[in-house]
Write a protein that holds these residues in place. Structure first.
Motif, mmCIF file in Angstrom:
data_model
loop_
_atom_site.group_PDB
_atom_site.id
_atom_site.type_symbol
_atom_site.label_atom_id
_atom_site.label_comp_id
_atom_site.label_asym_id
_atom_site.label_seq_id
_atom_site.Cartn_x
_atom_site.Cartn_y
_atom_site.Cartn_z
ATOM 1 N N ILE A 146 -16.074 19.892 -3.919
ATOM 2 C CA ILE A 146 -15.565 18.820 -4.839
ATOM 3 C C ILE A 146 -14.363 19.244 -5.635
ATOM 4 C CG2 ILE A 146 -15.905 17.071 -6.437
ATOM 5 C CD1 ILE A 146 -18.540 16.576 -4.962
ATOM 6 N N GLY A 147 -13.478 19.036 -5.690
ATOM 7 C CA GLY A 147 -12.026 19.447 -6.826
ATOM 8 C C GLY A 147 -11.265 20.160 -5.913
ATOM 9 N N GLU A 148 -11.684 20.844 -4.613
ATOM 10 C CA GLU A 148 -10.557 21.661 -4.082
ATOM 11 C C GLU A 148 -9.476 20.810 -3.562
ATOM 12 O OE1 GLU A 148 -10.350 24.261 -0.027
ATOM 13 O OE2 GLU A 148 -12.327 24.384 -0.997
ATOM 14 N N ARG A 149 -8.331 21.310 -3.751
ATOM 15 C CA ARG A 149 -7.269 20.568 -3.509
ATOM 16 C C ARG A 149 -6.288 21.095 -2.244
ATOM 17 N NH1 ARG A 149 -5.382 16.511 -6.958
ATOM 18 N NH2 ARG A 149 -6.437 16.483 -9.065
ATOM 19 N N TRP A 164 -4.163 16.357 -2.059
ATOM 20 C CA TRP A 164 -5.370 15.846 -1.788
ATOM 21 C C TRP A 164 -6.450 16.593 -1.812
ATOM 22 C CZ3 TRP A 164 -9.482 16.065 1.401
ATOM 23 C CH2 TRP A 164 -10.352 15.024 1.646
ATOM 24 N N MET A 165 -7.765 15.781 -2.587
ATOM 25 C CA MET A 165 -8.845 16.462 -2.537
ATOM 26 C C MET A 165 -10.136 15.469 -2.155
ATOM 27 S SD MET A 165 -9.413 16.737 -7.015
ATOM 28 C CE MET A 165 -9.799 15.324 -7.722
ATOM 29 N N PRO A 166 -11.216 16.171 -1.681
ATOM 30 C CA PRO A 166 -12.338 15.331 -1.634
ATOM 31 C C PRO A 166 -13.119 14.879 -2.767
ATOM 32 C CG PRO A 166 -12.887 17.708 -1.221
ATOM 33 C CD PRO A 166 -11.293 17.526 -1.570
ATOM 34 N N THR A 167 -13.380 13.652 -2.562
ATOM 35 C CA THR A 167 -14.252 12.809 -3.843
ATOM 36 C C THR A 167 -15.639 12.208 -3.194
ATOM 37 O OG1 THR A 167 -13.271 10.947 -3.666
ATOM 38 C CG2 THR A 167 -12.250 12.498 -5.065
ATOM 39 N N LEU A 168 -16.558 11.983 -3.902
ATOM 40 C CA LEU A 168 -17.708 11.318 -3.684
ATOM 41 C C LEU A 168 -17.090 9.889 -3.322
ATOM 42 C CD1 LEU A 168 -20.321 12.717 -6.287
ATOM 43 C CD2 LEU A 168 -20.206 12.930 -3.755
ATOM 44 N N LYS A 169 -17.934 9.285 -2.420
ATOM 45 C CA LYS A 169 -17.744 7.771 -2.096
ATOM 46 C C LYS A 169 -19.065 7.199 -2.494
ATOM 47 C CE LYS A 169 -14.172 8.845 1.483
ATOM 48 N NZ LYS A 169 -13.812 8.618 3.015
ATOM 49 N N SER A 170 -18.866 6.044 -2.985
ATOM 50 C CA SER A 170 -20.193 5.151 -3.429
ATOM 51 C C SER A 170 -20.740 4.322 -2.052
ATOM 52 C CB SER A 170 -19.761 4.319 -4.418
ATOM 53 O OG SER A 170 -18.845 3.335 -4.236
ATOM 54 N N ASN A 171 -20.962 5.098 -1.056
ATOM 55 C CA ASN A 171 -21.357 4.514 0.196
ATOM 56 C C ASN A 171 -22.800 4.721 0.493
ATOM 57 O OD1 ASN A 171 -21.026 6.962 1.133
ATOM 58 N ND2 ASN A 171 -19.662 6.430 2.720
ATOM 59 N N GLY A 172 -23.394 5.523 -0.567
ATOM 60 C CA GLY A 172 -24.953 5.776 -0.331
ATOM 61 C C GLY A 172 -25.071 7.139 0.719
ATOM 62 N N MET A 173 -24.116 7.649 1.174
ATOM 63 C CA MET A 173 -24.178 8.672 2.169
ATOM 64 C C MET A 173 -24.898 9.752 1.235
ATOM 65 S SD MET A 173 -20.927 8.617 4.491
ATOM 66 C CE MET A 173 -21.637 10.310 5.574
#
Length: 258
Positions: A140-143, A149-158
């Protein structure tokens, strides 16, 4: 001999990006990127068979020789149908054609920039007996330097990775031999997570997958990938960033030489 199958799930419907699997992405249909990667994995000896499960005639039309199409029934092609149910249907159909499988790998067409080496590492960490399941992950936070663009947490319960501990190194000719054991918990319960599951590839022991109804088991290996490989295309913003990376030549989707 261990039977290793790759399953591509490519449903026709998409709420945010209709027809995205067959839409042109950086010069060719998006699904073609995964088809080419799958064939490379067969040619390199990491997979024995690959099938695509779909309700889309164009996805079937685009499937090259070496990838078998499985027509997905309508009840498994709705937005409420689960990936697990669709994958089990594809697995059981494939086993009637090829015989019983031992390792199941999910190859996601919405991750066109995943490299052959990264997915091969996921498969090998299970096929060599190091772990019962495996995933791709990114910090997380790597661009990505070309797009920001960088990956983030998504609030989908995964489930998301909260810790990655260095595992053992499996001797290999290729550089993907470093495997890690990961610990995870649900997104709603996370506390200072460090990595996110990219969704590009999952690999799991066949019996455990069917019996437990999960792609991820308690002993799960993680292959770390850069941000440039981590985009799971779900929105037009994801699409634009991924296509910019692809057109800039930042991703090598060609099989590595032995």
């Amino acid at each position: 001999m261990t039977g290793r199958i790759g399953i591509i799930l490519a449903r026709a419907g998409s709420v945010r990006l209709p027809g995205k699997n067959t839409r042109e992405f950086a010069g060719k249909p998006m699904i073609t990127w995964t088809y080419e990667r799958a064939l490379a994995l067969i040619n390199l000896g990491h997979l024995d068979h690959v099938v695509v499960s779909t309700d889309d005639p164009e996805v079937i039309y685009l499937a090259p020789e070496g990838i078998e199409a499985i027509e997905r029934p309508m009840h498994l092609a709705t937005s409420s149908a689960t990936s697990f149910d669709a994958a089990v249907h594809a697995l059981l159909d494939a086993e009637m054609r090829f015989g019983r499988m031992d390792i199941v790998s999910l190859l996601q067409p919405t991750s066109p920039l995943a490299s052959v080496a990264s997915v091969a590492s996921v498969i090998r960490s299970v096929s060599c007996g190091f772990a019962g399941s495996a995933i791709t992950a990114c910090a997380i936070g790597e661009r990505d330097p070309s797009t920001g663009w960088m990956p983030t947490l998504k609030s989908n319960g995964m489930r998301r990775i909260t810790e990655i501990a260095t595992g053992l190194t499996i001797p290999t000719k290729n550089p993907e031999g470093q495997f890690n054991i990961v610990s995870m918990k649900r997104a709603d319960d996370f506390d200072n997570p460090t990595h996110v599951i990219t969704g590009a590839a999952y690999s799991v022991e066949r019996n455990a997958f069917v019996e437990r109804g999960a792609f991820i088991l308690s002993r799960c290996a993680g292959t770390l990938v850069p941000a440039s490989e981590a985009i799971d295309i779900d929105t037009i913003e994801d699409w634009d960033a991924a296509e910019k990376i692809a057109l800039g030549g930042a991703i090598d989707n060609v099989a590595p030489t032995e």
